[in-house]
Scaffold this motif. Structure first.
Motif, PDB file in Angstrom:
ATOM      1  N   GLY A  47       0.843  -1.189   0.000  1.00 25.48           N
ATOM      2  CA  GLY A  47       0.000   0.000   0.000  1.00 25.48           C
ATOM      3  C   GLY A  47       0.875   1.235   0.000  1.00 25.48           C
ATOM      4  O   GLY A  47       1.897   1.285  -0.695  1.00 25.48           O
ATOM      5  N   LEU A  48       0.544   2.202   0.792  1.00 29.48           N
ATOM      6  CA  LEU A  48       1.279   3.472   0.796  1.00 29.48           C
ATOM      7  C   LEU A  48       2.671   3.363   1.393  1.00 29.48           C
ATOM      8  O   LEU A  48       3.526   4.205   1.140  1.00 29.48           O
ATOM      9  CB  LEU A  48       0.482   4.522   1.589  1.00 29.48           C
ATOM     10  N   HIS A  49       2.907   2.325   2.188  1.00 27.28           N
ATOM     11  CA  HIS A  49       4.151   2.220   2.961  1.00 27.28           C
ATOM     12  C   HIS A  49       4.278   3.438   3.877  1.00 27.28           C
ATOM     13  O   HIS A  49       3.357   3.737   4.622  1.00 27.28           O
ATOM     14  CB  HIS A  49       5.342   1.997   2.044  1.00 27.28           C
ATOM     15  N   SER A  50       5.378   4.183   3.839  1.00 25.62           N
ATOM     16  CA  SER A  50       5.548   5.268   4.825  1.00 25.62           C
ATOM     17  C   SER A  50       5.925   6.591   4.183  1.00 25.62           C
ATOM     18  O   SER A  50       6.610   7.406   4.805  1.00 25.62           O
ATOM     19  CB  SER A  50       6.617   4.866   5.856  1.00 25.62           C
ATOM     20  N   ASN A  51       5.474   6.810   2.961  1.00 27.27           N
ATOM     21  CA  ASN A  51       5.836   8.044   2.256  1.00 27.27           C
ATOM     22  C   ASN A  51       4.606   8.761   1.716  1.00 27.27           C
ATOM     23  O   ASN A  51       3.620   8.128   1.371  1.00 27.27           O
ATOM     24  CB  ASN A  51       6.795   7.737   1.112  1.00 27.27           C
TER      25      ASN A  51
END
Length: 348
Positions: free
Chosen positions: A187-191
């Motif tokens: 998904g978006l991960h951390s960015n």
């Protein structure tokens, strides 16, 4: 003044911090691997290197944080996954250079220590270390009253890995015609979370509890999904196959990260529509009226890791990834840079 002041009167509870160390020790024990010496609680973490099988051992290190994704954890009062994000952001960066992660340290700072919250955070760090096969050998928990808002904190991490010099993956052998293989993200991960929050909370007026039909879940459930850790996948690939370049698709998205491992004389072509894009990205693009190129340089758009391989080996790499449960696609190729080209990255 007549009263004898203590550190606790100033907002710092030393006894609570000492008790937390004991809980953290138990979490760290679950991540132990060969090389770990001692246990958490000393002034520094100890790790013994075994380099007997290496021609020229090289240490690789990285440090990072989770960024404003932490705001989602605060809003949801859910703290047991951001530690995975923290480990992922560090170990993925060293793994793409061919290094096997060895150990990890974390830094947690908050205004007032809440034992349950801190324990949940470190449990996530421990889980991330288990996924990455690296050891949690130390860290720091800082109570800083008046510096952070109530119920908020910040996280930073530091990872060290090891690779034999001849086996460093540095992109130097990449040539025009090599294929670009994208490996799925979670998904978006951390960015990109500053833009995510602006779109979801400011533009749409949603909350983390809002059910989003396009996602089939609440907004918070989607946004809190932790970052994928690719270190074991990478180790399996570089051990058996000719991987010429690897890129972690993090801050800067697909546009800015792949090109970091491509020789200056080359460019890349990315084929739009060649991979599955999770619904969250289309939702954000439509809701925020975000330009296509802005999406590609802000988010991973469903690709968390990229491998650059010779064309004749591309199918073998895809087969290996599929056999290990990874979703992967050929998403582009390396090209020869045109003279005076304004951009080395082309979307077609």
């Amino acid at each position: 003044m007549k009263k004898k002041l203590t550190y606790a009167d100033a907002g710092v509870d030393i006894d609570k911090a000492d008790n937390l160390v004991e809980s953290i020790k138990q979490i760290a024990k679950q991540t132990r691997r060969t090389g770990v010496m001692g246990e958490i609680g000393g002034f520094g973490g100890l790790f013994s290197l075994n380099t007997n099988t290496m021609e020229s051992p090289v240490l690789v290190s990285s440090t990072d944080g989770v960024g404003t994704k932490l705001k989602i954890a605060f809003l949801m009062d859910c703290h047991d996954t951001v530690g995975i994000d923290l480990v992922a952001m560090c170990v993925n960066d060293i793994a793409v250079q061919g290094a096997r992660p060895l150990f990890f340290l974390d830094y947690l700072a908050t205004g007032k220590l809440k034992s349950e919250t801190v324990t949940d955070i470190i449990k996530g760090v421990g889980e991330g270390c288990i996924q990455a096969d690296c050891a949690l050998i130390g860290g720091e928990t800082a109570e800083m009253p008046g510096f952070y808002r109530d119920n908020e904190y910040d996280l930073a991490g530091f990872a060290v890995g090891l690779v034999d010099n001849p086996k460093i993956v540095d992109g130097s052998e990449i040539r025009p015609g090599h294929q670009i293989i994208g490996i799925a993200s979670s998904g978006l991960h951390s960015n990109g979370f500053s833009l995510v929050r602006k779109i979801c909370f400011d533009v749409l007026g949603l909350t983390v509890d809002s059910h989003v039909p396009e996602l089939g879940k609440t907004l918070g459930e989607e946004l809190i999904i932790p970052t994928r850790i690719y270190s074991e996948t990478i180790q399996h690939l570089v051990r058996d196959l000719p991987i010429q370049g690897l890129a972690h698709i993090t801050g800067g998205g697909i546009m800015d990260n792949i090109i970091r491992v491509i020789p200056q004389a080359c460019g890349i072509t990315i084929n739009k529509g060649s991979w599955e894009i999770p619904p969250i990205f289309g939702f954000l693009q439509a809701a925020g009226n975000v330009d296509e190129k802005e999406m590609m340089r802000t988010f991973n758009n469903g690709i968390g890791l990229v491998a650059v391989v010779p064309e004749e080996n591309a199918q073998d790499v895809l087969n290996r990834l599929g056999g290990s449960g990874e979703k992967a696609w050929v998403i582009g190729e390396v090209t020869k840079t045109r003279k005076n080209a304004r951009s080395r990255v082309q979307l077609v």
